[in-house]
Design an enzyme around this catalytic site. Sequence first.
Site, PDB file in Angstrom:
ATOM      1  N   PRO A 290      57.040  40.500  15.531  1.00  0.00           N
ATOM      2  CG  PRO A 290      56.310  42.781  15.116  1.00  0.00           C
ATOM      3  CD  PRO A 290      56.348  40.938  14.543  1.00  0.00           C
ATOM      4  N   GLY A 293      50.266  36.940  18.023  1.00  0.00           N
ATOM      5  CA  GLY A 293      50.033  36.457  16.233  1.00  0.00           C
ATOM      6  C   GLY A 293      49.442  38.587  15.806  1.00  0.00           C
ATOM      7  CD  GLU A 295      43.425  41.977  15.267  1.00  0.00           C
ATOM      8  OE1 GLU A 295      44.790  41.108  15.776  1.00  0.00           O
ATOM      9  OE2 GLU A 295      43.426  42.861  16.135  1.00  0.00           O
ATOM     10  CG  HIS A 319      43.570  36.743  21.097  1.00  0.00           C
ATOM     11  ND1 HIS A 319      43.251  37.350  21.891  1.00  0.00           N
ATOM     12  CD2 HIS A 319      44.215  37.481  20.562  1.00  0.00           C
ATOM     13  CE1 HIS A 319      43.709  38.871  22.291  1.00  0.00           C
ATOM     14  NE2 HIS A 319      44.004  39.111  20.744  1.00  0.00           N
ATOM     15  CD  GLU A 320      45.565  36.699  17.078  1.00  0.00           C
ATOM     16  OE1 GLU A 320      44.760  38.001  16.854  1.00  0.00           O
ATOM     17  OE2 GLU A 320      46.699  37.286  17.782  1.00  0.00           O
ATOM     18  CG  HIS A 323      41.071  39.995  17.479  1.00  0.00           C
ATOM     19  ND1 HIS A 323      40.811  41.183  17.877  1.00  0.00           N
ATOM     20  CD2 HIS A 323      42.442  40.176  18.064  1.00  0.00           C
ATOM     21  CE1 HIS A 323      41.815  41.697  18.636  1.00  0.00           C
ATOM     22  NE2 HIS A 323      42.271  40.579  18.998  1.00  0.00           N
ATOM     23  CD  GLU A 342      44.219  42.990  20.928  1.00  0.00           C
ATOM     24  OE1 GLU A 342      43.259  41.983  21.460  1.00  0.00           O
ATOM     25  OE2 GLU A 342      43.985  42.831  19.769  1.00  0.00           O
ATOM     26  CG  ASP A 401      53.319  49.813  20.371  1.00  0.00           C
ATOM     27  OD1 ASP A 401      52.377  49.447  20.172  1.00  0.00           O
ATOM     28  OD2 ASP A 401      54.039  49.826  20.403  1.00  0.00           O
ATOM     29  CE1 TYR A 409      46.610  43.770  24.279  1.00  0.00           C
ATOM     30  CE2 TYR A 409      45.354  41.384  23.558  1.00  0.00           C
ATOM     31  CZ  TYR A 409      46.317  42.769  23.969  1.00  0.00           C
ATOM     32  OH  TYR A 409      47.165  42.998  22.326  1.00  0.00           O
TER      33      TYR A 409
HETATM   34  N1  BES Z   1      46.056  42.313  17.098  1.00  0.00           N
HETATM   35  C1  BES Z   1      46.806  42.546  18.671  1.00  0.00           C
HETATM   36  C2  BES Z   1      48.155  43.375  18.458  1.00  0.00           C
HETATM   37  C3  BES Z   1      48.372  44.418  18.483  1.00  0.00           C
HETATM   38  C4  BES Z   1      47.910  45.066  19.355  1.00  0.00           C
HETATM   39  C5  BES Z   1      49.064  44.641  17.613  1.00  0.00           C
HETATM   40  C6  BES Z   1      48.553  46.345  18.946  1.00  0.00           C
HETATM   41  C7  BES Z   1      49.572  45.558  17.702  1.00  0.00           C
HETATM   42  C8  BES Z   1      49.217  47.277  18.342  1.00  0.00           C
HETATM   43  C9  BES Z   1      46.809  40.628  18.573  1.00  0.00           C
HETATM   44  O1  BES Z   1      45.439  40.667  18.024  1.00  0.00           O
HETATM   45  C10 BES Z   1      47.594  40.322  20.232  1.00  0.00           C
HETATM   46  O2  BES Z   1      46.143  40.738  20.784  1.00  0.00           O
HETATM   47  N2  BES Z   1      48.414  39.513  19.861  1.00  0.00           N
HETATM   48  C11 BES Z   1      48.646  38.904  21.767  1.00  0.00           C
HETATM   49  C12 BES Z   1      47.973  37.733  21.794  1.00  0.00           C
HETATM   50  C13 BES Z   1      46.893  37.318  22.610  1.00  0.00           C
HETATM   51  C14 BES Z   1      46.743  36.027  22.576  1.00  0.00           C
HETATM   52  C15 BES Z   1      46.739  38.188  23.598  1.00  0.00           C
HETATM   53  C16 BES Z   1      50.275  38.619  21.139  1.00  0.00           C
HETATM   54  O3  BES Z   1      50.846  39.336  20.297  1.00  0.00           O
HETATM   55  O4  BES Z   1      51.263  38.382  22.418  1.00  0.00           O
HETATM   56 ZN    ZN Z   2      44.247  40.438  20.080  1.00  0.00          ZN
END
Ligand code: BES
Ligand code: ZN
Length: 628
Positions: A290, A293, A295, A319-320, A323, A342, A401, A409
């Site tokens: 879903p 990425g 981390e 990005h990951e 983290h 973030e 969420d 971000y």
């Molecule tokens: N840690 C996040 C994913 C996340 C955040 C999962 C909050 C559940 C709750 C991950 O590092 C992330 O930010 N992923 C982004 C990619 C990034 C390049 C902005 C994504 O999945 O789109």
């Molecule tokens: Zn992130």
Amino acid sequence: MNDKNINRCLIILLLITGCQKAKTKVENIQSVPFIAVDDPHSYSSPEEARVKHLHLELDVNFDKQELTGKAIWSIDVSSESKEIIFDTDALVIDKITKGANDTPVAFVLKDADSILGSALHIPVESFDSIVTIYYRTTSESNALQWLDPTQTGDGKHRFLFTQSQAILARSWIPVQDSPGIRFSYTATVHVPAGYFALMSARNPQQTNSEGVYEFEQPHPIPAYLMALAVGVLGFDAVGDRCGVYAEPGLLEAARYELAEMQQMLEATESLFGPYAWERYDVLVLPPSFPFGGMENPMLTFATPTILAGDRSLTALIAHELAHSWSGNLVTNANWNDFWLNEGFTVYVERRIMEALYGKPYADMLAVLGYQDLINTIDELTASGDTADAALVISLEGRNPDDGVTDVAYEKGAFLLSTIESITGRDRFDAFLSSYFSEHAFTSVTTQQFVEYLYNNLLEKGSAEDQKLHLNVWLYTSRIPDIFLVPFSTRFEQTETEALAFLNGKSAANLKTKDWSSHEWQYFLRRIADSVSYAKHQELDRVYNLSKSNNAEIAVLFYKTSIRLGYKSCFPQIEIFLSKVGRRKFLTPLYQSLLNNKETEEWGRHIYARNRSRYHSVSRNTLDALMNK
Ligand code: BES
Ligand code: ZN
């Protein structure tokens, strides 16, 4: 060694076969300075009793779609306390015991709250140092996604993965599920023969013929970083500290796409200090993952949609990887401070991209990020949710969420780049490096960050501080005037071409030869609202965008195709929606389908057909969208 430690050592010796192993485990229980922070998303009461180390034993049963096993928790109980409280959600608790001789104890599993799940109360005394929880997951265990072979790349084998962030760890492990509470872990996982198991820990590089895997995460981590994946997988190295895991059919593509991982790792080390987690590997998951990425320490989980074939989407890996410093090493203490994870990570991500590919490249990312931020703030303002446009938000009573927006971000990253612009890069980098090293393996609040900033970088009330307007960033929906809106020299030409195209320049004459996927994204965003059907079709004829391998480009093109009713693209859209489960792509596509009267019914149809094939995280967001 005090009495308690001797006690713990004896118990662990009894519990685990092999003295050598037991010794490592005891030594791994690190003492971390602990400051209890209120967390509205956890039932636990860590100042009274908290977890220190986990040994997890799990059987992975694909037929029943169930994890069964036990969580052996080493705990610390204060002298006044009479119980330890765990978070659970949709777990069946079969039995709980205390101590080395497995003495059963009576426990209380409270009624479930729809967001937080059920509190599990276990009576303990200050001399108790081990509780063992025997449990099973259920079909409502929302962290887990069980895939049938048709949902994988090779189409032959089943697959399981977990997604624990933000508060889903409790649906596959009974745990104190707060980012302010850390523990180290070991695990033994049984899977069907021929399958591979991987965790957010030291990982194997070869399939074990019996299907038995041992893991160890020696550093204390919060529950949201617990992760497990099981499937038929291969491994390939891309350096001595980095490698990729993927289904065999994708391995070569994954190795090519991620070949620069170790350079990214080394660049980050030279900017912000040593990498703390030994290895950095990436697991490329099946397309229903879903997120882009996740981390998970030592092993980032990634969507296969980053495999564009031209390394154009590797900022996601930066990005990951970032983290590993911001988030995994220094963690937000609760989800109201999510921007600390973030925002810092996006800032570090762009610094990594700048180090590898130069400032003009990183500037493109910042411009696209700024556009995202402005759109998000506009939407929040339109819906009256301006409080969520501050960096520090209030998620009490809500699903964490809700806090996952571009504000955390992008506004977070822009706060840091603004501080950098005030102090100069050298001072800021030194500050950030010491922020990471001095808070390593702890969780911090915004308040702690602010204090650290004033003690180590900015003098409170000084001219520099007054320019920044820190409280406006943190506590209001505004962005202070000192912020310099990002600008990209590379997009100047893209902007000219976009305007020319809208004014009639033919698609074939556009100067796109040197465009990376970022110029394409800028171009498609720029023309999205005003391009005509004829020009859109022309673009497809010349550049074949409806068949683009780059998911970022394809999704932008699909959105406009839906708005314009460009039907020859519709079969591709349907294929995409039945394959990819990444929420960031599904949400705007379904939103566009619902926005257009002509496509609304078709959109609802596609969703009904595919809903069960999406992870719960995506399902929750899309259910809300469908019912709006
Ligand atoms: N840690 C996040 C994913 C996340 C955040 C999962 C909050 C559940 C709750 C991950 O590092 C992330 O930010 N992923 C982004 C990619 C990034 C390049 C902005 C994504 O999945 O789109
Ligand atoms: Zn992130």
